[in-house]
Design an enzyme around this catalytic site. Structure first.
Site, PDB file in Angstrom:
ATOM      1  NE  ARG A 262      93.122  25.647  68.760  1.00  0.00           N
ATOM      2  CZ  ARG A 262      92.036  25.222  68.103  1.00  0.00           C
ATOM      3  NH1 ARG A 262      90.929  25.931  68.129  1.00  0.00           N
ATOM      4  NH2 ARG A 262      92.061  24.085  67.443  1.00  0.00           N
ATOM      5  CG  HIS A 266      94.426  27.128  64.454  1.00  0.00           C
ATOM      6  ND1 HIS A 266      95.441  26.565  65.185  1.00  0.00           N
ATOM      7  CD2 HIS A 266      94.981  27.561  63.291  1.00  0.00           C
ATOM      8  CE1 HIS A 266      96.575  26.646  64.492  1.00  0.00           C
ATOM      9  NE2 HIS A 266      96.310  27.241  63.345  1.00  0.00           N
ATOM     10  CE1 TYR A 275      88.742  22.124  66.160  1.00  0.00           C
ATOM     11  CE2 TYR A 275      88.142  23.209  64.094  1.00  0.00           C
ATOM     12  CZ  TYR A 275      88.804  23.214  65.306  1.00  0.00           C
ATOM     13  OH  TYR A 275      89.545  24.323  65.684  1.00  0.00           O
TER      14      TYR A 275
END
Length: 365
Positions: A262, A266, A275
């Site tokens: 990805r 998200h 993160y």
């Protein structure tokens, strides 16, 4: 993290755009087909880019990006037969494109003007599922119904049907997915479980969810699993084609783990910089699914520069249409909330609908 030299990873097109052989899988399409895949990849990314921009400008409430996962979706989507049925998550915009769904219809849900925006039966493409993993049970139940309808293993092309359930690596930790695996296995259901392992379940890496590669879980449930380079549209198409045929002929379920990444957030409510490291994203940019197909087409001189210019122009026109149609979507009629809840309207719902209509009329007045 898997290595692209991993012998268990099915790959037919390298990140540099070079065709390679695999002992078990092959892509039988010609260069014209690959050029068509390139067009699909570019246009599905443009749908995603425009929708993300529309959300940033306040035109959509939220958007789930597919950036970086285009090959997984186009490769598998183009392997589907017309009678096959798809149960998506909320990110399968490329598969929707392959099923002939107008991308503008996808915006209805994310703008909040409709509960879906399309008729699933018209495209054999189910409604987007927000509940993580729930669609795998829906798909398994539908596949069991296909068996009852004698639409599997007959040998009749156009009748035998496979079902595909899309989900992400995060969903594999959900009970629904594992329950679907059990039911599909014991009933020998004609379903292909297609996991897009983009390596991040929102902010949790795959390493926090499993000790073994995800595709190996299939063995514990009694059906085959395979890991494919999810950024290789040719390999994804080849692997999915075989799994779908296996399902249609009555050989039961399969699990495909499309190992991808990805590249974006998200959803548009997420900040991935909190993160994951930027160098990880930069490494994956070198494996861009669109660029490797472009490199191949140039390597073999399959198309000329005019082809790429035409695709870019088509993408620009598509983006402009999506912007225009999104802003022109009418506000929903609140009374429609009560439609299609049941096959027949109940007295309780009718009373609630009338009460809402009366209140709205008072507010307007």
């Amino acid at each position: 993290m898997a290595d692209f030299a991993d012998p268990e990873l099915v790959q037919l097109l390298t990140p540099e755009g070079e065709r390679i052989e695999h002992p078990d899988y092959r892509f039988d399409g010609d260069d014209e087909t690959i050029a068509g895949f390139y067009r699909d990849l570019v246009l599905s990314r443009r749908i995603d880019t425009e929708a993300t921009a529309l959300q940033r400008h306040g035109e959509l409430g939220i958007w789930a990006s597919l950036l970086g996962q285009e090959a997984s979706q186009i490769g598998s989507g183009r392997a589907l037969a017309p009678q096959d049925f798809v149960f998506p998550t909320y990110r399968e915009h490329g598969v929707a494109w392959c099923r002939g769904l107008d991308p503008a219809a996808l915006l209805h849900l994310f703008r909040g003007v409709d509960q879906s925006g399309w008729d699933p039966a018209a495209y054999n493409f189910g409604l987007y599922t927000i509940v993580i993993g729930a669609q795998t049970l829906h798909a398994t139940g539908y596949a069991m119904g296909v068996q009852l309808d004698d639409a599997v293993g007959t040998g009749e092309q156009g009748r035998d049907t496979a079902v595909v359930a899309y989900f992400g690596d995060g969903a594999t930790s959900q009970g629904d997915v594992n329950e679907a695996f059990v039911w599909a296995s014991v009933t020998n259901a004609p379903v292909v479980f297609f996991c897009q392992n983009n390596q991040w379940a929102i902010s949790e890496p795959t390493t926090r969810q499993t000790r073994v590669p995800l595709y190996q879980r299939a063995a514990g449930f009694g059906f085959p699993g395979v890991r494919v380079d999810g950024n290789d549209v040719l390999a994804v198409h080849a692997v999915t084609t075989e799994a779908l045929q296996r399902a249609r002929e009555g050989s039961g379920p399969s699990l495909i783990e499309a190992y991808t990444y990805r590249m974006g957030a998200h959803t548009t409510t997420d900040d991935p910089t909190r993160y994951r490291h930027s160098d990880e994203v930069e490494r994956w940019k070198l494996r861009d699914p669109i660029e490797r197909v472009r490199a191949y087409l140039r390597r073999v001189h399959a198309v000329d520069d005019a082809f790429f210019d035409d695709v870019d122009a088509e993408a620009e026109a598509l983006g402009e249409r999506l912007r225009t149609e999104c802003r022109q979507l009418p506000d929903p009629d609140p009374a429609k909330l009560f439609d299609l809840v049941y096959a027949e309207q109940t007295p309780e719902l009718a009373a609630q609908r009338d009460e809402l209509a009366e209140w709205l009329a008072t507010e307007v007045a």
